[in-house]
Write a protein that holds these residues in place. Sequence first.
Motif, PDB file in Angstrom:
ATOM      1  N   LEU A 162      28.915  45.598  34.178  1.00  0.00           N
ATOM      2  CA  LEU A 162      29.443  45.021  32.937  1.00  0.00           C
ATOM      3  C   LEU A 162      30.962  45.087  32.902  1.00  0.00           C
ATOM      4  CD1 LEU A 162      29.034  43.905  30.080  1.00  0.00           C
ATOM      5  CD2 LEU A 162      28.694  46.254  29.291  1.00  0.00           C
ATOM      6  N   LEU A 163      31.532  46.250  33.230  1.00  0.00           N
ATOM      7  CA  LEU A 163      32.983  46.403  33.179  1.00  0.00           C
ATOM      8  C   LEU A 163      33.669  45.561  34.248  1.00  0.00           C
ATOM      9  CD1 LEU A 163      33.254  50.245  32.514  1.00  0.00           C
ATOM     10  CD2 LEU A 163      33.355  48.376  30.859  1.00  0.00           C
ATOM     11  N   ASN A 164      33.019  45.388  35.390  1.00  0.00           N
ATOM     12  CA  ASN A 164      33.604  44.576  36.458  1.00  0.00           C
ATOM     13  C   ASN A 164      33.750  43.116  36.041  1.00  0.00           C
ATOM     14  OD1 ASN A 164      34.560  44.422  39.237  1.00  0.00           O
ATOM     15  ND2 ASN A 164      32.734  43.169  39.605  1.00  0.00           N
ATOM     16  N   SER A 165      32.948  42.686  35.071  1.00  0.00           N
ATOM     17  CA  SER A 165      33.010  41.281  34.627  1.00  0.00           C
ATOM     18  C   SER A 165      34.237  41.001  33.768  1.00  0.00           C
ATOM     19  CB  SER A 165      31.746  40.930  33.837  1.00  0.00           C
ATOM     20  OG  SER A 165      31.761  41.527  32.545  1.00  0.00           O
ATOM     21  N   LEU A 166      34.965  42.049  33.371  1.00  0.00           N
ATOM     22  CA  LEU A 166      36.088  41.862  32.457  1.00  0.00           C
ATOM     23  C   LEU A 166      37.358  41.348  33.137  1.00  0.00           C
ATOM     24  CD1 LEU A 166      35.602  45.104  30.316  1.00  0.00           C
ATOM     25  CD2 LEU A 166      35.192  42.746  29.564  1.00  0.00           C
ATOM     26  N   HIS A 167      37.461  41.471  34.464  1.00  0.00           N
ATOM     27  CA  HIS A 167      38.628  40.997  35.216  1.00  0.00           C
ATOM     28  C   HIS A 167      38.183  40.180  36.424  1.00  0.00           C
ATOM     29  CE1 HIS A 167      40.316  44.547  33.104  1.00  0.00           C
ATOM     30  NE2 HIS A 167      41.465  43.888  33.144  1.00  0.00           N
ATOM     31  N   ASP A 168      39.077  39.300  36.872  1.00  0.00           N
ATOM     32  CA  ASP A 168      38.831  38.656  38.154  1.00  0.00           C
ATOM     33  C   ASP A 168      39.507  39.462  39.255  1.00  0.00           C
ATOM     34  OD1 ASP A 168      41.558  37.980  38.264  1.00  0.00           O
ATOM     35  OD2 ASP A 168      41.228  35.893  37.668  1.00  0.00           O
ATOM     36  N   GLU A 169      39.396  38.993  40.489  1.00  0.00           N
ATOM     37  CA  GLU A 169      39.915  39.763  41.624  1.00  0.00           C
ATOM     38  C   GLU A 169      41.435  39.823  41.670  1.00  0.00           C
ATOM     39  OE1 GLU A 169      39.183  35.508  42.934  1.00  0.00           O
ATOM     40  OE2 GLU A 169      38.147  37.038  41.731  1.00  0.00           O
ATOM     41  N   ASN A 170      42.110  39.001  40.853  1.00  0.00           N
ATOM     42  CA  ASN A 170      43.572  38.978  40.839  1.00  0.00           C
ATOM     43  C   ASN A 170      44.176  39.719  39.647  1.00  0.00           C
ATOM     44  OD1 ASN A 170      43.754  37.327  43.198  1.00  0.00           O
ATOM     45  ND2 ASN A 170      43.187  35.542  41.946  1.00  0.00           N
ATOM     46  N   GLY A 171      43.357  40.473  38.930  1.00  0.00           N
ATOM     47  CA  GLY A 171      43.869  41.267  37.826  1.00  0.00           C
ATOM     48  C   GLY A 171      43.964  40.528  36.509  1.00  0.00           C
ATOM     49  N   ARG A 172      43.468  39.313  36.444  1.00  0.00           N
ATOM     50  CA  ARG A 172      43.521  38.536  35.205  1.00  0.00           C
ATOM     51  C   ARG A 172      42.274  38.818  34.377  1.00  0.00           C
ATOM     52  NH1 ARG A 172      46.378  34.146  33.243  1.00  0.00           N
ATOM     53  NH2 ARG A 172      45.227  32.734  31.858  1.00  0.00           N
ATOM     54  N   VAL A 173      42.429  38.964  33.076  1.00  0.00           N
ATOM     55  CA  VAL A 173      41.299  39.242  32.186  1.00  0.00           C
ATOM     56  C   VAL A 173      40.399  38.018  32.119  1.00  0.00           C
ATOM     57  CG1 VAL A 173      40.611  39.871  29.842  1.00  0.00           C
ATOM     58  CG2 VAL A 173      42.667  40.882  30.863  1.00  0.00           C
ATOM     59  N   SER A 174      39.086  38.249  32.292  1.00  0.00           N
ATOM     60  CA  SER A 174      38.123  37.142  32.373  1.00  0.00           C
ATOM     61  C   SER A 174      37.476  36.794  31.040  1.00  0.00           C
ATOM     62  CB  SER A 174      37.020  37.502  33.384  1.00  0.00           C
ATOM     63  OG  SER A 174      37.557  37.723  34.663  1.00  0.00           O
ATOM     64  N   VAL A 175      37.817  37.495  29.988  1.00  0.00           N
ATOM     65  CA  VAL A 175      37.232  37.228  28.673  1.00  0.00           C
ATOM     66  C   VAL A 175      37.689  35.861  28.182  1.00  0.00           C
ATOM     67  CG1 VAL A 175      37.151  37.975  26.261  1.00  0.00           C
ATOM     68  CG2 VAL A 175      37.108  39.673  28.119  1.00  0.00           C
ATOM     69  N   GLU A 176      36.749  35.010  27.805  1.00  0.00           N
ATOM     70  CA  GLU A 176      37.073  33.646  27.373  1.00  0.00           C
ATOM     71  C   GLU A 176      37.984  33.675  26.142  1.00  0.00           C
ATOM     72  OE1 GLU A 176      34.858  29.479  25.988  1.00  0.00           O
ATOM     73  OE2 GLU A 176      33.670  31.220  26.624  1.00  0.00           O
TER      74      GLU A 176
ATOM     75  N   ILE B  16      30.974  41.021  26.211  1.00  0.00           N
ATOM     76  CA  ILE B  16      30.106  42.138  26.599  1.00  0.00           C
ATOM     77  C   ILE B  16      28.650  41.814  26.290  1.00  0.00           C
ATOM     78  CG2 ILE B  16      29.485  44.507  25.971  1.00  0.00           C
ATOM     79  CD1 ILE B  16      32.511  45.060  25.744  1.00  0.00           C
ATOM     80  N   ASN B  17      28.386  41.294  25.107  1.00  0.00           N
ATOM     81  CA  ASN B  17      27.004  40.989  24.721  1.00  0.00           C
ATOM     82  C   ASN B  17      26.389  39.893  25.574  1.00  0.00           C
ATOM     83  OD1 ASN B  17      26.800  42.918  22.667  1.00  0.00           O
ATOM     84  ND2 ASN B  17      27.728  41.558  21.151  1.00  0.00           N
TER      85      ASN B  17
END
Length: 451
Positions: free
Chosen positions: A230-244, A345-346
């Motif tokens: 779950l926490l891994n989904s919050l960022h991409d591999e380049n350090g950018r936040v993935s939250v829409e 998260i949900n």
Amino acid sequence: MDYKAYFQENRDKHLNELKEWLSIPSISALSEHKPDVKKAAEWLAGKMTQAGLENVKIHETKGHPIVYADYMHAEGKPTVLVYGHYDVQPVDPLNLWQTPPFEPDIRDGKLFARGATDDKGQLFLHIKAVEAILSQEKQLPVNIKFCIEGEEEVSSPNLPGFMDANQDLLKADVVLISDTSLLEKGRPAICVGLRGLCSLEVALHTANTDLHSGSYGGGVPNALHAMVSLLNSLHDENGRVSVEGFYKGVIELTPEDHEEFKKQSIDENKLKADLGLDELFGEEGFTFAERTGARPTLELNGVYGGFQGEGSKTVIPKEAHAKITCRLVGHQDPQDILDKIEKHINSHVPTGARVTVVQMEKGNPFTIDPSTPILQKAAEAYEHVYGTRPVFTRDGGSIPIVETFSRVLEAPVVCMGFGLPDENLHAPNEHFNLENFDQGLLTIVDFLKRV
């Protein structure tokens, strides 16, 4: 008037007074120190009266008191509101202090004590600057008000309500704050941006009990595995936040902004060496100064669950927890960001898991245009005293009440700090360099005259 000679003549007296104040353990976060916080407020009110300020009053709140004072005899001149705080951080771990935190000690040209730089020492400069002008000239070049709280270190829960209820009392043309730092020794800085803040806690549950990994491993969900996913989904591999929608409201840096950040001259190789790191990390396309001063973040502050003791325990944990904070910039709204993270998260809950999100702190970011005339007056005052023009910086930390002052009072905020980044604020052996104690007094006097 020769203010340099005046302050030199009164230096020992002023430092002894400051030591008295620093000896009071006004720790706002610990209930057992509530009487000490009140004592520090009373000490401050007394010194304000001695300095020649008027209408000195201790305003009680649901928490710790707010101290107000003014001197309003400069007809037709601007009004400056000085904000600061007299509460301090806890002192743990006590064993790391070279001298006791509430027994102020001067050594190597530095004053060591809790609150020396954050914020009693810096606030004290304003009181003594006003006292000096009244002593020497019998009048102030501006009208001045003081609004000093005892809860900044616990996120100022009662000050916004006090401001809303007392807008006429606090009305001013400019808000002046000394709770930031110089760029480095001899290089002054004026903070024109502070990041906002929001925080949340995440609890994830799977089975109704911890399970034996031999009997159940590979056949049931593992709360720690689920939390990591779950926490891994919050960022991409380049350090950018993935939250829409996370970056909605972020103001992109202009070429002029990039040039201003370059003036901070941060040596990233030295920074890596100092921190014992092989590489820095963060959002691609930005320098360290830009990442920490002008870009938003989403950070994991604590992740825990399962067996924590010595040795091995073959368990599949039933729950895991995470603490998350975000630093915000531009027009990002903390409530909006919290809602978007909770939605993310949900929508990413792993199979077999249940998640609970608790939203917590919220603070808005603050920015001001460096070309604002009052900031140029501050720059001129620094340059006159320090011999070099200050750099306009955007600080990575958060002081949410700065944005509140700017918005509620509709006045520009000038952050004129005199601390240094390495003075251990919030840490053992906090101190204030007395070189900046001396130059800070002169800079404040010069600034008030320029205003």
